[in-house]
Scaffold this active site. Structure first.
Site, PDB file in Angstrom:
ATOM      1  CG  ASP A  91      -2.123   0.933   1.005  1.00 48.57           C
ATOM      2  OD1 ASP A  91      -2.066   1.795   0.089  1.00 48.57           O
ATOM      3  OD2 ASP A  91      -3.120   0.837   1.751  1.00 48.57           O
ATOM      4  CD1 TRP A  92       0.376   5.691  -3.452  1.00 46.11           C
ATOM      5  CD2 TRP A  92      -0.012   3.503  -3.496  1.00 46.11           C
ATOM      6  NE1 TRP A  92       0.300   5.282  -4.769  1.00 46.11           N
ATOM      7  CE2 TRP A  92       0.066   3.964  -4.828  1.00 46.11           C
ATOM      8  CE3 TRP A  92      -0.225   2.141  -3.283  1.00 46.11           C
ATOM      9  CZ2 TRP A  92      -0.084   3.125  -5.934  1.00 46.11           C
ATOM     10  CZ3 TRP A  92      -0.367   1.290  -4.384  1.00 46.11           C
ATOM     11  CH2 TRP A  92      -0.300   1.800  -5.683  1.00 46.11           C
TER      12      TRP A  92
END
Ligand code: BGC
Length: 975
Positions: free
Chosen positions: A367-368
């Site tokens: 995920d970012w």
């Protein structure tokens, strides 16, 4: 001897932004400079800067001498004392908080962390599954020709806003591997124009319609493909919905692993049928927004979801298993920690469960900014880091990129691991047929996520000067997808209550009721009903408000609610507000429509008389939530409670008492991200009907009208339980709103008992149970037959030998020259490159690896192929039932099968019943259809932690119950 990996994550943790601080506002030209104004923006350096500033201020004042200080400070003397008191109070509170924080810090620093995730190394290499063999063969040929820098390019994002999409890696140009374009999200193409805003996942779950799940995924992918996207960042099956107020539950399909699993898998199949890679996210246990990632909530670490092995298998990881079985190309690991190890660096989760046990052949993407260490995550099984920046947002300082190059050259990340990362990504690209240049031309997307102008720069995130080019081509990719969007929204609408009021006629009430009412009026006041039928529409949620895209990332609740907020939302191309559809569809020659598109409609004067005269009132209320980087009102991602928002309860109560002076019929329509409490009005005598329309997307009003007027017979069913209070869901269902330590700890101690399983286990009566949903017709169930397909046995067949062998490559460490910036290369600032300026500081050697790295892990008996041991997916028993439509309308029905495990071995915890089958079938009135449920070995097993396998209880009978909800069970059988 274990080697140690040098971990670049040890670099300073200074300023960290919420990952979406720089997200542009839709149609906001001034997006670049605008930092989020949310509370979470305060971070470590904000405080550092302030204290630095105040230090220099005192030095400055000291240098002035007492007189001049006085004259500068003098204006303060004129201010009221109250300012000083206020200031002292603030300082006092601050000191108290700091002291409290220090105590908590001390407490949790001294205490050993709860639970630990066991080590599982090394990463199983991809390429063992029969279904992927050909793609791996092709990938091996390509990867073997890549340079070190190219390999690193493929694994590492180029940095936030460095491409057109929300995520881009870099190409391996000389072997012909393109840059991949990764875009949110689960309900449409984020940050794009001329796309469809489909209904959200929760609405899709509520349809219980497998074909629609697939069709929506397919339509979504057609749009992604035409916009130039390779990888869609959806579907979302985590959060699962442990906490009904969890901010992002609406992105997924409902609070049950089986429902999530089927919906996730159908969506994956739909998306991938168009050659677009799907990403199943977020792996795993990102159940709440508070503290989901470091610094966003002021804490240096993310929350740890502490889950035991069995619960992980039977609830949270379950739907990911379906997605892997469906061939998903990518899995996104989540922000949070699981058992005190970051999910994207958790070797047990990624290497052990995902890659060995579930036999996942694609690639794991972070995920970012969920990657929190460099070498550690590589060894733990991460294959691609996104968006490429490291511990801090948008600074270009990657934990991989050049650091990965360095780590491979010095031997701290085995070359074999890098080769496996790249092979997994390239094989996925081949697996989806993206090597076909005619279908996937090697071009950037035809839209930019960062501007709405036609012309712009290619790398918005870089301050380096760049030439302007055409970045937005405004290609319309919507085709006729509004039809699917409308179907999903209508079928995802759940009829919760109906006392002879629905379906409406376009003249007002249903025909029979209309006549009766007219007669009554005649009898009561001695005159015929004259004039038009009077209908009132109430509530802000019925209207357009200030347009669906008013707030950045849909981060506010105004107007009618079509979606939650955050990365899972899109810019609406349009949103048909309920009022528009109702205006359009009520027969204006027969119906007088009065509109009060506010939650505080006028009460007095002329309005009073109108209200007292109304015969039918439709009230709209809602509840919103979203991703934790945005706060709206008192909703910081997660909802603070399950209340209807914006005074909706009071609105319903008021309308009920004033509509025709309490004699008018009231219909309540709810748009919501999840369960809401309806206790304040559900039993009011004139609240005759309630529709739960979830988050319907762009076709909201049309879909609602389809249901209200009976063009579509409601067939939606609740994908969660609506309780009478939040307490009724149990302790575990409460979001942790205040940190209980420096690393907030959240023990999933309720185990298997979430949502309906909790209500059933502890004898709680819900208001509307999981699976509930009415129709305008009625169905009768009969003739349940159990048809054994295979003989019961405790354990699955032996794990098969791999169908194929992972590719092998040369193990020679590449020459250091492959890592250097090419001559005359002009790098863009902040852009993440794989290159190094010099290789002089690279010291190859024996670096210690994590504890347990050298322990050989037994291969899981539950593994062996894509999706795990194939025997787990074999059908062991089928159950058939007959369903007859014995009511007055044609309509779709959703027979649901619930399984109770055999009674033997009572010490093994088990839910009273668990969903293990559903179908949606259309049955004409008077007709009967046979529905078949196939139950696989996995469906019939529990996860045995001792044996580390799925085990079937064979010494007693399985019980099956089929009906229309988890509590409305009509026919039963055993095996
Ligand atoms: C979200 C992901 C999303 C990513 C990219 C993250 O903050 O958690 O779901 O895909 O951003 O926008």
């Amino acid at each position: 001897m274990a080697k140690k990996a040098k971990d670049p994550s040890q670099k300073g943790l200074l300023r960290a932004h919420s990952p979406h601080d720089n997200f542009r506002a839709p149609f906001d030209d001034d997006w670049r400079g605008s930092d989020s104004d949310s509370d979470s923006d305060l971070d470590a350096t904000d405080f550092l800067d302030e204290s630095a500033a105040s230090e220099s201020k005192s030095a400055f004042l000291a240098a002035l001498g007492p007189r001049r200080q006085w004259s500068i400070l003098r204006p303060l003397a004129g201010r009221s004392r109250c300012c000083i008191i206020l200031l002292s109070t603030i300082v006092g509170i601050w000191i108290l908080l700091a002291a409290g924080g220090a105590v908590i810090y001390k407490k949790y620093q001294d205490e050993p962390v709860y639970g630990q995730s066991p080590p599982w190394y090394p990463t199983p290499r991809g390429g063992i599954a029969s279904t992927w063999a050909a793609s791996y063969e092709k990938a091996a040929k390509m990867v073997s020709r890549m340079t070190l820098a190219e390999k690193v390019n493929v694994t590492t994002g180029t940095g936030w806003q460095m491409g057109y999409a929300v995520g881009t890696n870099a190409p391996a140009i000389h072997v012909g591997f393109p840059q991949l374009q990764l875009q949110d999200g689960p309900l449409g193409i984020r940050f794009a124009d001329n796309i469809t805003a489909f209904p959200a996942g929760i609405t899709v779950g509520a349809t219980w319609n497998r074909q629609l799940m697939y069709a929506r995924g397919k339509a979504h992918a057609i749009e992604a493909h035409q916009k130039g996207i390779n990888v869609l960042l959806g579907p979302c099956v985590g959060p699962l919905g442990r906490m009904p107020a969890g901010g992002r539950n609406w992105e997924g399909f409902g609070a049950d692993p089986y429902l999530q699993g089927i919906a996730g898998a159908e969506t994956v199949k739909g998306i991938q049928s168009e050659g677009v890679m799907a990403t199943i996210k977020h792996f795993v246990a990102n159940e709440q927004e508070h503290f989901r990632q470091p610094w966003e909530w002021g804490l240096p670490h993310a929350i740890s979801a502490n889950i035991d092995d069995r619960v992980l298998h039977e609830l949270y990881a379950w739907p990911f298993g379906d997605a892997v079985k469906a061939g998903v190309a990518s899995v996104m690991c989540s922000y949070n920690q699981v058992n005190n190890s970051y999910a994207c660096g958790n070797s047990k989760l990624l290497n052990g469960i995902l890659k060995d046990e579930l036999g996942f052949q694609g690639f794991v993407m972070s995920d970012w900014l969920a990657q929190r260490s460099g070498v550690g995550t590589a060894l733990a099984g991460l294959d691609m880091t996104m968006p490429g920046d490291g511990l801090k947002w948008a600074n270009g300082d990657s934990l991989w990129g050049p650091q990965l190059t360095r780590a491979v050259l010095n031997g701290s990340v085995p070359l074999e691991r890098l080769n496996d990362m790249v092979t997994r990504i390239v094989a996925s690209w081949y697996q989806l047929g993206q090597d076909d240049e005619k279908k996937f031309p090697r071009e950037p997307p035809n839209f930019s996520s960062w501007t709405n102008d036609r012309f712009g720069v290619a790398s918005y995130g870089s301050p380096s000067p760049q030439e302007k080019i055409e970045v937005n081509k405004f290609i319309d990719v919507q085709a006729n997808h509004s039809i699917i969007a409308r179907e999903v929204a209508a079928e995802g609408t759940v009829l919760l209550k109906n006392e002879n009021v629905l379906p409406l006629s376009r003249e007002g009430l249903p025909e029979a009721k209309l006549m009766a009412r007219r007669d009554n009026i005649y009898r009561a006041i001695g005159k015929r009903h004259e004039g038009k039928f009077k209908v009132g529409i109430f509530g802000e949620d019925a209207g357009p408000g200030e347009g669906p895209n008013k707030c950045k990332d849909r981060g506010c609740n105004q107007g009618t609610l079509g979606s939650g907020w955050g990365s899972g939302a899109v810019e609406f191309p349009y949103l048909v507000a309920p009022i528009a559809a109702l205006r359009d569809q009520f027969d204006g020659s027969k119906v007088d429509l009065h509109e009060y598109l506010s939650n505080k409609p006028p009460v007095g004067g002329a309005e009073r008389a109108i209200l007292e005269d109304l015969e039918l009132c439709i009230v709209f209320v809602n509840a919103d939530s979203g991703e934790g980087f945005t706060k709206w009102d008192d909703v910081s991602g997660d909802r603070p409670n399950l209340d209807i928002q914006k005074g909706g309860d009071a609105l319903v109560q008021r309308v009920a008492s004033q509509c025709g002076s309490g004699t008018g019929d009231v219909i309540v329509v709810i748009h919501a991200v999840g369960p809401v409490l309806v206790e304040k009005w559900i039993e009011l005598p004139n609240v005759k009907a309630v529709l739960f329309a979830h988050l319907p997307g762009q076709e909201s009003g049309n879909a609602l009208a389809d249901i209200l007027f009976g063009d579509v017979n409601p067939s939606g069913h609740l994908p969660f339980t609506i309780g009478k209070s939040l307490e009724d869901y149990g302790k575990g269902a409460k979001v942790l709103y205040t940190p209980n330590g420096v690393v907030p700890q959240q023990d999933f101690s309720e185990g298997l008992f979430i949502d309906y399983r909790f209500f059933d286990q502890f004898g709680k009566t819900p208001r509307f149970e999981f699976g509930f949903g009415l129709s305008y017709t009625t169905f009768e169930y009969s003739n349940l037959q159990v048809v054994p397909q295979k003989t019961k046995s405790e354990l699955p067949a032996r794990r098969p030998n791999p169908a194929a062998q992972p590719p092998t490559y040369s193990s020679d460490i590449p020459h250091a020259s492959e890592a250097l910036f090419p001559a005359d290369f002009r790098p863009l600032k902040k852009y993440v490159y794989p290159y190094l300026n010099s290789t002089d500081d690279i010291v190859p050697g024996q670096y210690p690896y994590p504890d347990g790295y050298d322990t050989v892990q037994p291969l899981s008996g539950a593994g062996g192929e894509e999706g795990g041991n194939p025997d787990l997916w074999e059908v062991y028993v089928s159950v058939t039932v007959e369903v007859a439509n014995n009511g007055a309308y044609d309509g779709a029905v959703v027979p649901q099968l619930y399984l109770s495990l055999p009674l033997a071995r009572q010490w093994i915890a088990r839910p009273v019943r668990a969903l293990r089958g559903f179908h949606k079938v259309y049955v004409r009135k008077g007709e009967t259809q046979t529905v078949t449920f196939d139950l696989t070995r996995r469906d019939l097993s529990y996860w045995d932690v001792e044996r580390q396998n799925w085990v079937m209880l064979v010494d007693d009978e399985f019980k099956f119950a089929v009906g229309e909800s988890s509590r409305d069970l009509r026919v039963f059988g055993t095996w």
